[in-house]
Design a protein around this motif. Sequence first.
Motif, PDB file in Angstrom:
ATOM      1  N   ARG A 245      -8.083   4.836   8.615  1.00  0.00           N
ATOM      2  CA  ARG A 245      -7.470   5.520   7.470  1.00  0.00           C
ATOM      3  C   ARG A 245      -8.487   6.266   6.610  1.00  0.00           C
ATOM      4  NH1 ARG A 245      -3.848   2.694   2.788  1.00  0.00           N
ATOM      5  NH2 ARG A 245      -2.682   4.525   2.055  1.00  0.00           N
ATOM      6  N   LEU A 248      -9.569   9.424   8.278  1.00  0.00           N
ATOM      7  CA  LEU A 248      -8.594  10.514   8.180  1.00  0.00           C
ATOM      8  C   LEU A 248      -8.751  11.244   6.855  1.00  0.00           C
ATOM      9  CD1 LEU A 248      -5.344   8.860   9.603  1.00  0.00           C
ATOM     10  CD2 LEU A 248      -6.856  10.473  10.755  1.00  0.00           C
ATOM     11  N   PHE A 249      -8.948  10.478   5.788  1.00  0.00           N
ATOM     12  CA  PHE A 249      -9.120  11.105   4.480  1.00  0.00           C
ATOM     13  C   PHE A 249     -10.335  12.028   4.465  1.00  0.00           C
ATOM     14  CE2 PHE A 249      -7.088   7.188   2.212  1.00  0.00           C
ATOM     15  CZ  PHE A 249      -5.870   7.529   2.759  1.00  0.00           C
ATOM     16  N   SER A 344      -0.080   1.306  11.432  1.00  0.00           N
ATOM     17  CA  SER A 344      -0.533   2.400  10.576  1.00  0.00           C
ATOM     18  C   SER A 344      -2.022   2.579  10.801  1.00  0.00           C
ATOM     19  CB  SER A 344      -0.263   2.093   9.095  1.00  0.00           C
ATOM     20  OG  SER A 344      -1.159   1.102   8.619  1.00  0.00           O
ATOM     21  N   ALA A 345      -2.595   3.598  10.167  1.00  0.00           N
ATOM     22  CA  ALA A 345      -4.035   3.835  10.298  1.00  0.00           C
ATOM     23  C   ALA A 345      -4.848   2.683   9.726  1.00  0.00           C
ATOM     24  CB  ALA A 345      -4.407   5.148   9.609  1.00  0.00           C
ATOM     25  N   ASP A 346      -4.246   1.863   8.854  1.00  0.00           N
ATOM     26  CA  ASP A 346      -4.939   0.682   8.327  1.00  0.00           C
ATOM     27  C   ASP A 346      -5.163  -0.379   9.393  1.00  0.00           C
ATOM     28  OD1 ASP A 346      -5.477   1.271   5.651  1.00  0.00           O
ATOM     29  OD2 ASP A 346      -3.421   0.828   5.060  1.00  0.00           O
ATOM     30  N   PHE A 378       3.792   4.391  11.497  1.00  0.00           N
ATOM     31  CA  PHE A 378       2.536   5.159  11.420  1.00  0.00           C
ATOM     32  C   PHE A 378       2.762   6.479  10.679  1.00  0.00           C
ATOM     33  CE2 PHE A 378      -0.912   7.816  12.962  1.00  0.00           C
ATOM     34  CZ  PHE A 378      -1.985   6.937  13.056  1.00  0.00           C
ATOM     35  N   GLN A 381       3.404   6.108   6.798  1.00  0.00           N
ATOM     36  CA  GLN A 381       2.189   5.874   6.005  1.00  0.00           C
ATOM     37  C   GLN A 381       1.388   7.165   5.834  1.00  0.00           C
ATOM     38  OE1 GLN A 381       1.083   2.787   4.410  1.00  0.00           O
ATOM     39  NE2 GLN A 381       0.036   4.490   3.400  1.00  0.00           N
ATOM     40  N   LEU A 382       1.330   7.980   6.893  1.00  0.00           N
ATOM     41  CA  LEU A 382       0.658   9.279   6.773  1.00  0.00           C
ATOM     42  C   LEU A 382       1.345  10.157   5.725  1.00  0.00           C
ATOM     43  CD1 LEU A 382       0.045  10.207  10.535  1.00  0.00           C
ATOM     44  CD2 LEU A 382      -1.669   9.437   8.893  1.00  0.00           C
ATOM     45  N   ASP A 385       0.498   8.969   2.286  1.00  0.00           N
ATOM     46  CA  ASP A 385      -0.837   9.402   1.880  1.00  0.00           C
ATOM     47  C   ASP A 385      -0.855  10.896   1.540  1.00  0.00           C
ATOM     48  OD1 ASP A 385      -1.934   6.867   2.177  1.00  0.00           O
ATOM     49  OD2 ASP A 385      -2.473   7.191   4.275  1.00  0.00           O
ATOM     50  N   SER A 390      -3.867  12.074  -0.804  1.00  0.00           N
ATOM     51  CA  SER A 390      -5.044  11.629  -0.058  1.00  0.00           C
ATOM     52  C   SER A 390      -5.254  12.423   1.224  1.00  0.00           C
ATOM     53  CB  SER A 390      -4.916  10.138   0.286  1.00  0.00           C
ATOM     54  OG  SER A 390      -4.812   9.371  -0.884  1.00  0.00           O
ATOM     55  N   LEU A 391      -4.190  13.034   1.748  1.00  0.00           N
ATOM     56  CA  LEU A 391      -4.257  13.882   2.935  1.00  0.00           C
ATOM     57  C   LEU A 391      -3.767  15.277   2.579  1.00  0.00           C
ATOM     58  CD1 LEU A 391      -2.842  11.665   5.850  1.00  0.00           C
ATOM     59  CD2 LEU A 391      -5.197  12.449   5.585  1.00  0.00           C
TER      60      LEU A 391
END
Length: 473
Positions: A245, A248-249, A344-346, A378, A381-382, A385, A390-391
């Motif tokens: 995660r 990705l940020f 998720s990315a977490d 997944f 959550q993206l 964000d 954040s994205l």
Amino acid sequence: MLSRHDLGVIARDPALPGLVILLDHGQALGLVQQLYPEHGISDLSVSYLKYKPRTNCLAGFTAHTAHTAQSVQNTEEPLQISAKAYPEKEYAKQRARYTKAGRAGQNGAELLFIDAWQLVFWSFPRDRKIGVLNDLADAAGRRQILLDLLPEAPELPERTELAQARLETLCYKSERRYVGRLVVEGEARALIKVYEEGDFNNACKAAQSISSFTAEDGLRLARPVALSQEKRIIVSQWLSGRPLRPQLFSAYAALQQNANHEKNHILNQVQAIGAALAAFHRQRPGSLAALAPENEALSVLAAANAAALLCPALATRLRRLATRIAAELLSGPVQSCPIHGDFSADQVLVDAGKENSIAIVDYDQARIADPAVDFGSFMAQLLYDEAAGSLAVGSAERIGTTLLQGYLAACGNGQGAPRKDLSRRSLYTAAKLLQLAPQGFRSRHALWPELMARLLHSATLHWKNHARSQARK
């Protein structure tokens, strides 16, 4: 400072006078500094917030001191403080029960009652639902538990090393779950999770099933090495790697500066994650429990109702959409394969030293269900964000498409396994977005009502995409 929306939540719930303290950073910090003067607390951050209107509000705080802020290599654990707001009658009951018990508390961690606000404060390791934390926090108690639990294995600490083993907190949700890493001489050697009773049952079944999964297509798994049903503890292998995660940020922040190389590198990793997820879905389910559609539907309805109580302006739209999604979840076809359940990315670690080496971790919600559930989780959550800033706008769809490409390519090489039906991805994305709707409030995002509105808008679009795809069948 409280926003007008926070003040609205407080005004609509006069049964919990302490709610104003728990939601206001300044007031919470001032009160905690008075209650725990010996710690020199300089700031607080909210680690957990669970609000049940007119019933209670449980908040978890991480206390920061000037010492921990200045020391980069400080190994001292930050103080974890919990507080719970009660209605008048329940507060009186809790106070009377504690007074009757006539004891200071677990490991000297007293309950501190604030009558004016009907608030109760306590500090870690005290936890009324995870009592074993008291022993784990004590060096001698921790050593004895580990001696009883851990088998002799090369990747685990030797029994002579357990006296020096430290337990570093990674995540703590009061009255629910504790996650820590076992460290010996500066090296992480195992992951330790402790649960309250309700969460442990499925986590235990999942751990037992994961132990028989096979690593393939770059998939790495944190296999359980010890389990105690009595103490509700699961010890797993420690896996190295960097969480996806934050990568990705940073990658999409770099994209703003035309750093395409980093973006392409991340997208290649996401394709590898898709292949690893396909490998996860190909495993034998073992003793995993089935995900009941009615439970998933109830979860969506409950989350939408919680969001509606927080933001009445969105209530009608939230409840209408949740009702439609819940009905569709109940009417869908049954698919049976192991799913992560909270993907998720977490939950992904990328090993920088090994090409396409992907670890999928945290199997507490693993079930037998539609594989599209993991894609929805997944993607949601993206999108959260992205909505939270954040994205970069549009990056969630790009990442989600890349994940799907990696997954489908791996399914084509799936050793004869049938290709999964992922046609309900948009439905589960909409469902998971509604489940995330109250999250901005719980994490104390400064603009949580706007974030909730964006999530609702995104959930509506994904619901419409699903409805259109179903109409074409």
